[in-house]
Design a protein around this motif. Structure first.
Motif, mmCIF file in Angstrom:
data_model
loop_
_atom_site.group_PDB
_atom_site.id
_atom_site.type_symbol
_atom_site.label_atom_id
_atom_site.label_comp_id
_atom_site.label_asym_id
_atom_site.label_seq_id
_atom_site.Cartn_x
_atom_site.Cartn_y
_atom_site.Cartn_z
ATOM 1 N N ALA A 175 0.745 -1.119 -0.024
ATOM 2 C CA ALA A 175 0.023 0.062 -0.078
ATOM 3 C C ALA A 175 0.735 1.363 -0.083
ATOM 4 C CB ALA A 175 -0.854 -0.016 1.215
ATOM 5 N N ILE A 176 2.082 1.246 0.737
ATOM 6 C CA ILE A 176 2.865 2.402 0.808
ATOM 7 C C ILE A 176 3.417 2.660 -0.318
ATOM 8 C CG2 ILE A 176 4.932 3.465 1.784
ATOM 9 C CD1 ILE A 176 4.253 2.046 4.259
ATOM 10 N N GLN A 177 3.943 1.720 -1.219
ATOM 11 C CA GLN A 177 4.488 1.558 -2.453
ATOM 12 C C GLN A 177 3.604 1.988 -3.513
ATOM 13 O OE1 GLN A 177 7.724 0.966 -2.853
ATOM 14 N NE2 GLN A 177 7.774 1.568 -5.264
ATOM 15 N N ALA A 178 2.276 2.056 -3.257
ATOM 16 C CA ALA A 178 1.017 2.222 -4.209
ATOM 17 C C ALA A 178 0.605 3.802 -4.102
ATOM 18 C CB ALA A 178 0.149 1.298 -4.287
ATOM 19 N N ASP B 291 -4.888 9.451 -2.717
ATOM 20 C CA ASP B 291 -5.229 8.409 -1.690
ATOM 21 C C ASP B 291 -6.180 9.094 -0.799
ATOM 22 O OD1 ASP B 291 -4.987 5.727 -0.660
ATOM 23 O OD2 ASP B 291 -4.194 6.747 1.075
ATOM 24 N N HIS B 292 -5.893 10.215 -0.231
ATOM 25 C CA HIS B 292 -6.678 11.105 0.744
ATOM 26 C C HIS B 292 -7.967 11.209 0.039
ATOM 27 C CE1 HIS B 292 -4.231 11.314 3.808
ATOM 28 N NE2 HIS B 292 -2.995 12.147 3.395
ATOM 29 N N GLN B 293 -8.020 11.505 -1.224
ATOM 30 C CA GLN B 293 -9.232 11.861 -2.022
ATOM 31 C C GLN B 293 -10.169 10.713 -2.354
ATOM 32 O OE1 GLN B 293 -10.265 15.333 -3.353
ATOM 33 N NE2 GLN B 293 -12.169 14.015 -3.298
ATOM 34 N N ALA B 294 -9.402 9.749 -2.790
ATOM 35 C CA ALA B 294 -10.064 8.338 -2.774
ATOM 36 C C ALA B 294 -10.963 7.822 -1.581
ATOM 37 C CB ALA B 294 -9.285 7.408 -3.387
ATOM 38 N N ARG B 295 -10.146 8.003 -0.521
ATOM 39 C CA ARG B 295 -10.661 7.583 0.777
ATOM 40 C C ARG B 295 -11.954 8.351 1.257
ATOM 41 N NH1 ARG B 295 -6.286 7.742 3.714
ATOM 42 N NH2 ARG B 295 -6.650 9.684 4.759
ATOM 43 N N PHE B 296 -11.678 9.676 1.173
ATOM 44 C CA PHE B 296 -12.788 10.745 1.433
ATOM 45 C C PHE B 296 -14.233 10.141 0.683
ATOM 46 C CE2 PHE B 296 -15.147 14.795 0.628
ATOM 47 C CZ PHE B 296 -15.404 14.891 1.967
ATOM 48 N N ASP B 297 -13.876 10.181 -0.807
ATOM 49 C CA ASP B 297 -14.972 9.761 -1.488
ATOM 50 C C ASP B 297 -15.830 8.495 -1.090
ATOM 51 O OD1 ASP B 297 -14.488 12.256 -2.961
ATOM 52 O OD2 ASP B 297 -13.325 11.197 -4.689
#
Length: 208
Positions: free
Chosen positions: A171-174, A181-187
């Protein structure tokens, strides 16, 4: 020179907090930023607590608007997206928004309007307040994980042994923790919240 007003004092306080954080805010510094003596400020705000309450009001009300043509789901999504935008623009007030209740008349008008829309959509009184508070708390908490407050030390990315923590390392590598990533998690979380609230509105799950 722009005429002094409560709005101008709060705007200057917001700019100052963005630079030095809430801990660095004082009436003396705020007066200096406006080119006046600290005592002059008390004509427009009664004390420092009123300034802090006003900062919460400033951010919350800028994030909230009702489109009479849209439904309650649009209202919640727009509120969350707009609040996140304002909080990311003004990270200095994040802890204030997270810890100080809505107390000023303008901020309470915002809350009253949102609850009214939700009640008209079928939510009970308590449910409507829970929904508004949940969206605000989720958004604020998400932003706390996204940005560092003024004067803070940015967290370091941990070193992870892939053989022991393969999923975390991958996940860190991705790009875990990147703005994307923050945006995707928020959505994802916001969509899930709103869909869950829709079930409550239809009484397909108990409201608790």
């Amino acid at each position: 020179m722009t005429k002094m007003s409560r709005e101008r004092v709060l705007d200057a306080a917001l700019e100052l907090v963005d630079q030095v954080g809430v801990g660095g805010l004082s009436m003396r510094k705020l007066g200096a930023a406006l080119g006046v003596e600290a005592m002059t400020l008390y004509y427009y705000v009664p004390n420092k607590d009123a300034v802090l309450d006003g900062l919460v009001e400033r951010v919350m009300t800028r994030a909230f608007a009702i489109d009479p043509r849209a439904g309650w789901q649009h209202l919640l999504r727009d509120f969350a997206v707009s609040l996140r935008r304002e909080l990311l623009r003004h990270p200095g007030v994040l802890h204030l928004v997270a810890t100080r209740p809505v107390t000023t008349p303008d901020a309470m008008r915002m809350l009253e309007a949102g609850v009214t829309v939700l009640r008209e959509a079928g939510f009970g009184l308590r449910e409507a307040f829970h929904v508004m508070n949940t969206v605000a708390m989720f958004t604020t908490g998400h932003c706390l994980a996204e940005v560092d407050p003024p004067g803070g030390t940015p967290p370091r990315v941990p070193e992870v042994a892939p053989e022991e923590f393969p999923n975390i390392a991958e996940a860190i590598q991705a790009g875990l923790g990147t703005p994307e990533d923050h945006q995707a998690r928020f959505d994802l979380a916001l969509d899930t919240l709103v869909e869950g609230f829709a079930l409550v509105a239809r009484r397909e799950i108990p409201a608790g």
